[in-house]
Design an enzyme around this catalytic site. Structure first.
Site, mmCIF file in Angstrom:
data_model
loop_
_atom_site.group_PDB
_atom_site.id
_atom_site.type_symbol
_atom_site.label_atom_id
_atom_site.label_comp_id
_atom_site.label_asym_id
_atom_site.label_seq_id
_atom_site.Cartn_x
_atom_site.Cartn_y
_atom_site.Cartn_z
ATOM 1 N N ASP A 174 9.217 -19.178 23.375
ATOM 2 C CA ASP A 174 7.761 -19.146 23.442
ATOM 3 C C ASP A 174 7.259 -17.717 23.646
ATOM 4 O O ASP A 174 8.005 -16.822 24.039
ATOM 5 C CB ASP A 174 7.263 -20.004 24.609
ATOM 6 C CG ASP A 174 7.687 -21.454 24.491
ATOM 7 O OD1 ASP A 174 7.806 -21.940 23.353
ATOM 8 O OD2 ASP A 174 7.888 -22.093 25.545
ATOM 9 N N TYR A 199 19.723 -20.872 30.009
ATOM 10 C CA TYR A 199 18.455 -20.244 30.330
ATOM 11 C C TYR A 199 18.414 -19.962 31.827
ATOM 12 O O TYR A 199 18.869 -20.780 32.633
ATOM 13 C CB TYR A 199 17.287 -21.167 29.995
ATOM 14 C CG TYR A 199 16.887 -21.204 28.539
ATOM 15 C CD1 TYR A 199 15.944 -20.312 28.032
ATOM 16 C CD2 TYR A 199 17.435 -22.143 27.669
ATOM 17 C CE1 TYR A 199 15.558 -20.363 26.693
ATOM 18 C CE2 TYR A 199 17.059 -22.194 26.334
ATOM 19 C CZ TYR A 199 16.123 -21.301 25.854
ATOM 20 O OH TYR A 199 15.758 -21.345 24.533
#
Length: 273
Positions: free
Chosen positions: A51, A109
């Site tokens: 994103d 992540y």
């Protein structure tokens, strides 16, 4: 010839990885640099999108070219054409059948939070949280999300309804560090906003605003409207993409998760493995 590249980037000034109509995507910047270097247009196919505002230490992409160059020379040439916020870490030739997205078997992540205080640099790379967080309670509730589940409650409503929302989370580790807290998420893949929504939910747990039962209701409800939490983008990093299962690492992760349930090992864990 097909090439596999690993890239790190500061996502602050970009509208995510993907090419954009009304913004600058990291993919666009890389493809323009590739065209200058190779003398022809080519597509940079990533392991997945990130994103806007999200960073990467180990994003992977592949591209095709008839031009043959050594990986190190290609890396140097490409970095000379890219802005300082996008840095190629490595380039190597791979099989024509290799696919950066479809061949990925695991991703990691990390989400960083802390009290940025008067540090003008931390706000670009860490989500600001001033409250004292209950790390052990966060770790306990994180285990609700570990395993194979339907994560409909923790993803974007924009995802095609025909696509599966089932994913496997191998591990979630919550670690105290000198300047804040690191949340580590490892799994076979993640849906849009999934990591940020899981991180946001666990932060509410750490603040004492949600319980383990609340997290269980969200997960089991499989309803997009049950989770209203999404952590800020600047705290999120795509750390690594794996293309082969590492049984040794999987065993270590299982051991660490079991230990975290028994005693506080936050101090010696740290962020490197």
């Amino acid at each position: 010839m097909r090439y596999k590249a690993v890239v790190a980037y500061d996502g602050t000034d970009y509208n995510g990885w993907q090419k954009q109509i009304n913004g600058i995507g990291i993919q666009t910047v890389i493809e323009k640099a590739l065209e200058k270097m190779l003398g022809h247009a080519c597509e940079a196919v990533a392991s997945g999108r990130t994103d806007g505002g999200v960073h990467a230490l180990g994003q992977v992409f592949h591209f095709d070219s008839e031009k043959k160059m050594k990986g190190e020379r290609m890396k140097t040439a490409l970095n000379s054409l890219l802005p300082g916020t996008i840095r190629i870490q490595s380039i190597e030739p791979v099989s024509d059948q290799f696919h950066a997205r479809f061949d990925a078997v695991s991703k990691r992540y990390d989400y960083l939070v802390g009290d940025c205080g008067n540090n003008p640099f931390a706000v670009r790379f860490m989500a600001p949280v001033r409250e004292k967080l209950d790390v052990l309670k966060m770790q306990e509730c994180a285990q609700v999300l570990v395993g194979t589940h339907d994560f409909t409650s923790f993803t974007s409503a924009k995802i095609d309804q025909r696509k599966s929302r089932v994913r496997t989370i191998d591990a979630i580790l919550i670690c105290e560090e000198k300047n804040g807290i690191r949340m580590i998420f490892e799994g076979d893949g993640f849906l849009r906003y999934q990591v940020r929504m899981m991180a946001g939910t666990l932060l509410e747990v750490g603040k004492g605003k949600l319980t383990k039962a609340d997290v269980e209701v969200m997960l089991e409800g499989k309803d997009k409207h049950l989770c209203r939490y999404k952590a800020e983008a600047q705290g999120l990093y795509l750390v690594r993409v794996d293309y082969e299962k590492d049984d040794c690492r999987e065993a270590i992760l299982r051991f660490l998760m079991e230990e975290l349930q028994e005693r506080d090992i936050r101090k010696w864990w740290g962020h490197k493995r």
